[in-house]
Design a protein around this motif. Structure first.
Motif, short mmCIF file in Angstrom:
data_model
loop_
_atom_site.label_atom_id
_atom_site.label_comp_id
_atom_site.label_asym_id
_atom_site.label_seq_id
_atom_site.Cartn_x
_atom_site.Cartn_y
_atom_site.Cartn_z
N PRO A 5 0.91 -1.23 -0.03
CA PRO A 5 0.03 0.00 -0.25
C PRO A 5 0.72 1.14 -0.11
N ASP A 6 2.07 1.28 0.43
CA ASP A 6 2.97 2.37 0.60
C ASP A 6 3.46 2.74 -0.98
N THR A 7 3.54 1.84 -1.76
CA THR A 7 4.09 1.93 -2.86
C THR A 7 3.42 3.02 -4.02
N VAL A 8 4.34 3.92 -4.55
CA VAL A 8 3.62 4.98 -5.34
C VAL A 8 3.95 4.38 -6.86
N LEU A 9 2.66 3.81 -7.48
CA LEU A 9 2.52 2.98 -8.40
C LEU A 9 2.20 3.99 -9.91
N THR A 10 2.94 3.85 -10.67
CA THR A 10 2.69 4.54 -11.96
C THR A 10 2.77 3.48 -13.02
N MET A 11 1.64 3.37 -13.99
CA MET A 11 1.72 2.69 -15.04
C MET A 11 1.30 3.56 -16.18
N ILE A 12 2.21 3.37 -17.43
CA ILE A 12 2.07 4.16 -18.46
C ILE A 12 1.76 3.29 -19.67
N THR A 13 0.80 3.76 -20.22
CA THR A 13 0.26 2.75 -21.27
C THR A 13 0.97 3.66 -22.98
N ALA A 14 1.19 2.65 -23.71
CA ALA A 14 1.92 3.07 -24.83
C ALA A 14 2.00 2.12 -25.82
N ASN A 15 2.33 2.08 -27.09
CA ASN A 15 2.81 0.78 -27.97
C ASN A 15 4.10 0.44 -27.77
N THR A 16 4.28 -0.76 -28.18
CA THR A 16 5.75 -1.39 -27.82
C THR A 16 6.90 -0.39 -28.14
N HIS A 17 6.97 0.16 -29.28
CA HIS A 17 7.97 0.93 -29.75
C HIS A 17 8.32 2.19 -28.67
N GLU A 18 7.33 2.77 -28.42
CA GLU A 18 7.11 3.90 -27.43
C GLU A 18 7.87 3.44 -26.07
N LEU A 19 7.40 2.39 -25.68
CA LEU A 19 7.59 1.90 -24.44
C LEU A 19 9.51 1.50 -24.50
N LEU A 20 9.81 0.91 -25.41
CA LEU A 20 11.29 0.56 -25.55
C LEU A 20 12.06 1.80 -25.48
N ASP A 21 11.73 2.67 -26.12
CA ASP A 21 12.24 4.23 -25.98
C ASP A 21 12.22 4.60 -24.61
N GLU A 26 3.33 -6.80 -25.87
CA GLU A 26 2.78 -7.64 -26.70
C GLU A 26 3.55 -7.78 -28.00
N GLY A 27 4.14 -6.68 -28.30
CA GLY A 27 4.88 -6.47 -29.69
C GLY A 27 6.25 -7.27 -29.59
N TYR A 28 6.79 -6.86 -31.02
CA TYR A 28 8.06 -7.70 -31.14
C TYR A 28 9.35 -6.70 -30.58
N PHE A 29 10.42 -7.40 -30.20
CA PHE A 29 11.41 -6.37 -29.62
C PHE A 29 12.82 -7.14 -29.95
N ASP A 30 13.77 -6.47 -29.81
CA ASP A 30 15.04 -7.00 -30.14
C ASP A 30 15.74 -7.78 -28.96
N LYS A 31 15.62 -9.11 -29.08
CA LYS A 31 15.90 -9.90 -27.56
C LYS A 31 17.53 -9.77 -27.34
N THR A 32 18.06 -9.20 -28.35
CA THR A 32 19.70 -9.02 -27.85
C THR A 32 19.88 -7.73 -26.92
N GLN A 33 18.76 -6.87 -27.05
CA GLN A 33 19.08 -5.41 -26.34
C GLN A 33 18.38 -5.50 -24.96
N TYR A 34 17.57 -6.56 -24.76
CA TYR A 34 16.60 -6.57 -23.46
C TYR A 34 16.81 -7.68 -22.59
N ASP A 35 16.65 -7.68 -21.35
CA ASP A 35 16.46 -8.83 -20.52
C ASP A 35 14.94 -9.01 -20.59
N SER A 94 1.22 -0.49 -33.13
CA SER A 94 0.66 -1.17 -31.99
C SER A 94 1.05 -2.67 -32.19
N GLY A 95 1.08 -3.22 -30.88
CA GLY A 95 1.61 -4.80 -30.88
C GLY A 95 0.53 -5.65 -31.62
N THR A 96 -0.78 -5.32 -31.53
CA THR A 96 -1.88 -6.11 -31.92
C THR A 96 -1.86 -6.02 -33.56
#
Length: 294
Positions: free
Chosen positions: A117-133, A146-155, A196-198
């Motif tokens: 309950p003490d955590t300040v929670l923030t969720m941002i919605t955007a398409n996959t490419h924006e979130l990667l940036d 849900e979209g595709y991403f470069d698996k060599t650049q992220y865990d 969009s990933g969809t």
């Protein structure tokens, strides 16, 4: 704090132009060149080669770009966590693609906020490419995409595997679903916006069948999922989306599953973060906590 010359390197990589990097940093171009030379001398490697006047990253330049991007992200996150500790309120800032944010995350957010309950929670919605940036820029800690991403650049960790289906406002076929995708091409297609990933998943699977969205009788783009489903439920076209996004409408007979028999697709929802992040253990802990609620 990162050495200021590292930020110069990151800006050059962002624009691939020394002049634009200098303008963005409000320093002179010779200063930019000096900063790059310093890093090259320190690590005893060339960061760039040049094609005419255009800089191109060397292999070691690519490696340092990734390492410095991770360090930059972790520094932003570390600063936020230290401020949160002083306020006695831990913070969690993450991203989710639209379908996941609207139809998958609510139950996890309720559970997490109840347990923390003490955590300040923030969720941002955007398409996959924006979130990667946003991950690379240190604006969010991690994202569920849900979209595709470069698996060599992220865990990453697979959050869930979701059925991807076609739906219509009427059954279309009396006794069964269509046998092949070609039987749906006479329908108007309602799709999400580019990026969009969809939509990206649909385009890739159509391409594998030597088709595109323009092979349908018509195409309309709607970036809002509730509006998209409303248009389809009114009998004005078909769409492809995740079953989780249409579960309620399918149950209530507002939408109908018209997925072709030869179009059986599942796709992963994936939790991703900057590769090599020093905070990976925290992201894994959150993942395991949410995974138990699936």
């Amino acid at each position: 704090m990162l050495d200021f010359r590292i930020y110069t390197f990151l800006e050059v990589c962002k624009y691939m132009n020394f002049t634009k990097a200098a303008e963005a940093l409000h320093i002179t171009q010779p200063a930019v060149s000096q900063h790059i030379r310093y890093i090259e001398e320190y690590y005893q490697t060339r960061l760039f080669t040049f094609q005419g006047k255009k800089p191109v990253l060397t292999e070691t330049g690519e490696y340092l770009l990734h390492a410095f991007t991770t360090l930059s992200h972790d520094q932003v996150y570390l600063k936020e966590q230290l401020l949160s500790m002083q306020k006695k309120k831990p913070a969690l800032i993450f991203g989710a693609t639209l379908t996941i944010g609207e139809y998958v995350m609510p139950r996890f957010l309720i559970e997490y906020q109840t347990r923390h309950p003490d955590t300040v929670l923030t969720m941002i919605t955007a398409n996959t490419h924006e979130l990667l940036d946003r991950i690379s820029d240190g604006e969010i800690d991690f994202a569920i995409v849900e979209g595709y991403f470069d698996k060599t650049q992220y865990d990453y960790l697979t959050f869930s595997s979701e059925p991807y289906i076609a739906v219509a406002g009427t059954p279309l076929f009396e006794d069964c679903r269509p046998r092949s995708l070609s039987e749906l091409l006479d329908q108007k297609l309602i799709v999400r916006e580019p990026g969009s990933g969809t939509r990206e998943i649909l385009e890739k699977h159509l391409e594998a069948r030597n088709l595109s969205i323009h092979d349908f009788s018509g195409v309309s783009e709607i970036g809002n999922i509730p509006a998209l489903k409303a248009v389809v439920s009114a009998g004005l076209g078909i769409t492809f989306l995740y079953r989780s996004a249409a579960e309620e409408e399918l149950k209530n007979g507002i939408l109908f599953d018209v997925t072709p028999e030869n179009f059986s697709i599942t796709h992963d929802f994936t939790l991703i973060w900057q590769k090599g992040s020093m905070f990976a253990s925290r992201y894994r802990t959150i993942f395991e906590e949410w995974k138990k609620k699936l």
